[in-house]
Design a protein around this motif. Sequence first.
Motif, mmCIF file in Angstrom:
data_model
loop_
_atom_site.group_PDB
_atom_site.id
_atom_site.type_symbol
_atom_site.label_atom_id
_atom_site.label_comp_id
_atom_site.label_asym_id
_atom_site.label_seq_id
_atom_site.Cartn_x
_atom_site.Cartn_y
_atom_site.Cartn_z
ATOM 1 N N TYR A 283 -2.271 3.184 2.170
ATOM 2 C CA TYR A 283 -1.795 3.017 3.431
ATOM 3 C C TYR A 283 -1.389 1.645 4.089
ATOM 4 C CZ TYR A 283 -6.636 2.729 4.832
ATOM 5 O OH TYR A 283 -7.912 2.352 4.717
ATOM 6 N N LEU A 284 -2.282 0.825 3.102
ATOM 7 C CA LEU A 284 -1.893 -0.619 3.745
ATOM 8 C C LEU A 284 -0.503 -1.115 3.255
ATOM 9 C CD1 LEU A 284 -5.562 -2.042 2.769
ATOM 10 C CD2 LEU A 284 -4.610 -1.515 5.174
ATOM 11 N N GLU A 285 -0.073 -0.305 1.867
ATOM 12 C CA GLU A 285 1.118 -0.876 1.264
ATOM 13 C C GLU A 285 2.543 -0.241 2.081
ATOM 14 O OE1 GLU A 285 0.408 0.281 -2.403
ATOM 15 O OE2 GLU A 285 -0.907 -1.613 -3.002
ATOM 16 N N LEU A 286 2.107 0.796 3.143
ATOM 17 C CA LEU A 286 2.981 1.548 3.638
ATOM 18 C C LEU A 286 4.113 0.769 4.495
ATOM 19 C CD1 LEU A 286 3.570 4.612 3.139
ATOM 20 C CD2 LEU A 286 2.404 5.173 5.166
ATOM 21 N N PRO A 287 3.598 -0.243 5.404
ATOM 22 C CA PRO A 287 4.559 -0.966 6.049
ATOM 23 C C PRO A 287 5.752 -1.706 5.145
ATOM 24 C CG PRO A 287 2.417 -1.284 6.987
ATOM 25 C CD PRO A 287 2.308 -0.661 5.625
ATOM 26 N N ALA A 288 5.313 -2.146 4.009
ATOM 27 C CA ALA A 288 6.187 -2.757 3.214
ATOM 28 C C ALA A 288 7.147 -1.892 2.465
ATOM 29 C CB ALA A 288 5.452 -3.636 2.246
ATOM 30 N N PHE A 289 6.665 -0.833 2.166
ATOM 31 C CA PHE A 289 7.490 0.598 1.456
ATOM 32 C C PHE A 289 8.499 0.906 2.221
ATOM 33 C CE2 PHE A 289 7.955 4.931 1.081
ATOM 34 C CZ PHE A 289 8.146 4.941 -0.468
ATOM 35 N N TYR A 290 8.160 1.273 3.747
ATOM 36 C CA TYR A 290 9.126 1.539 4.613
ATOM 37 C C TYR A 290 9.738 0.587 5.185
ATOM 38 C CZ TYR A 290 8.076 6.571 4.521
ATOM 39 O OH TYR A 290 7.852 7.766 4.221
ATOM 40 N N GLN A 291 9.449 -0.658 5.278
ATOM 41 C CA GLN A 291 10.361 -1.634 6.012
ATOM 42 C C GLN A 291 11.476 -1.855 4.890
ATOM 43 O OE1 GLN A 291 8.419 -5.086 7.610
ATOM 44 N NE2 GLN A 291 9.926 -6.470 7.341
ATOM 45 N N ALA A 292 11.021 -1.882 3.510
ATOM 46 C CA ALA A 292 12.401 -2.017 2.435
ATOM 47 C C ALA A 292 13.301 -1.038 2.662
ATOM 48 C CB ALA A 292 11.619 -2.133 1.145
ATOM 49 N N LYS A 293 12.882 0.244 3.120
ATOM 50 C CA LYS A 293 13.946 1.292 3.150
ATOM 51 C C LYS A 293 14.769 1.258 4.557
ATOM 52 C CE LYS A 293 11.723 4.933 0.616
ATOM 53 N NZ LYS A 293 12.702 4.945 -0.355
ATOM 54 N N ARG A 294 13.729 0.681 5.517
ATOM 55 C CA ARG A 294 14.485 0.371 6.942
ATOM 56 C C ARG A 294 15.738 -0.673 6.665
ATOM 57 N NH1 ARG A 294 11.877 -3.291 11.116
ATOM 58 N NH2 ARG A 294 12.366 -5.132 9.371
ATOM 59 N N ASP A 295 15.428 -1.642 6.078
ATOM 60 C CA ASP A 295 16.279 -2.750 5.907
ATOM 61 C C ASP A 295 17.304 -2.364 4.943
ATOM 62 O OD1 ASP A 295 14.533 -4.318 7.525
ATOM 63 O OD2 ASP A 295 13.604 -5.429 5.879
#
Length: 381
Positions: A283-295
């Motif tokens: 869950y700590l890696e989730l922001p980076a995971f989804y930020q890459a998708k968002r961008d």
Amino acid sequence: MIIETKLPKVGTTIFSVMSQLAMEHKAVNLGQGFPDFEPPQPLRDALNRAMNDSRNQYAPMSGTAALRERIASKTERLYGRKVDVDNEITVTSGATEALFAAIAAIVRAGEEVIVFDPAYDCYEPAIDLQGARAVHIPLTVPTFAVDWQRVRDAVTPKTRMILINSPHNPSGAVLSAADLDQLAAIVRDTDIVVLSDEVYEHIVYDGARHESMLRHPELAERSIVISSFGKTYHCTGWKVGYAVAPRALSAEFRKVHQYLTFCTFHPAQVAFAEFLASDPAHYLELPAFYQAKRDRFRALLKPSKLKLLDVPGGYFQLVDYSAISDRDDFTFSKWLVQHGGVAAVPLTPFYETAPQTRLLRLCFAKSDATMDAAAERLCRL
Ligand code: PMP
Ligand code: GLN
């Protein structure tokens, strides 16, 4: 026999309507919010093991001790709050069950619950079924911030609950620490309970931190905080969530939960407890995971005529389509799924009184191939 409906305003949810239309028209489905990729393999293995290891009978009413312990340590690690494993955490059949149980346990007929529009669709029916009334306060467009003066003005002696959702669905807006202080000042010296829907707690971007009610000592004392493993572990179909609340609130919450479902799917609780212990970093890696998708999604849509609103959290992109059409969002989304090949979700169903915005919600919890196919179609509009 005449059946007089208890929920005259309720029809089929916009999520089911759009998913059905997406299937009929073979459109790329960015409507209903769910990932089109799989949960982590070790989590799926753990679920299979639990089923093969005879963990197939009822779980304890409040959830397995092992999973509640993992939730407690996550809560302390992330929000600095120590919660009592036995009395303050209840595992539920998704956040949806937890929201319903919380409202049914606390809200009485004739009382009022403040909700912010656009509001996630399961809140108001649960309020209506108690014979209570949802008091709708619109979030300010285009940032979807809370106007706290309007909240102060809306509080009456009948206000029993304020329902918060941050990160917010559908807008992605997130509350700040200053917002929480404003809320605390409004509810201080009242009997108002805060019901905090934090299912996207691990999905915030650009280095921001999620301001959970559990981080705010004063608010935590009067809050029922709800989360969902479906969002965090890419398994919306497993329907496992939980509620964290002080002992007295949890006791009331459990009175409903134990007769609504009694307990939640046992093998999944075993699997989550095991996975959280072996891979706490997920869950700590989730922001980076989804930020890459968002961008990536935003970059793909750049050549289109859609105007992209900011996305501070969650996994939805709001787009303004006014350069393409001036039709209302419901009509336009129907046209889009039939003729444009993409399913989206209009915002009107989440409002009591919808503003004349021209916004659609697109889900970017999708594989690269799905995003590419959708973007290609959206750029043609
Ligand atoms: N609240 C919000 C804001 C949601 O977006 C969702 C699901 N997308 C839920 C609650 C329901 O969560 P669950 O699927 O765990 O019932
Ligand atoms: N929460 C999901 C969304 O916002 C949908 C859940 C559902 O279909 N009920 O799209």
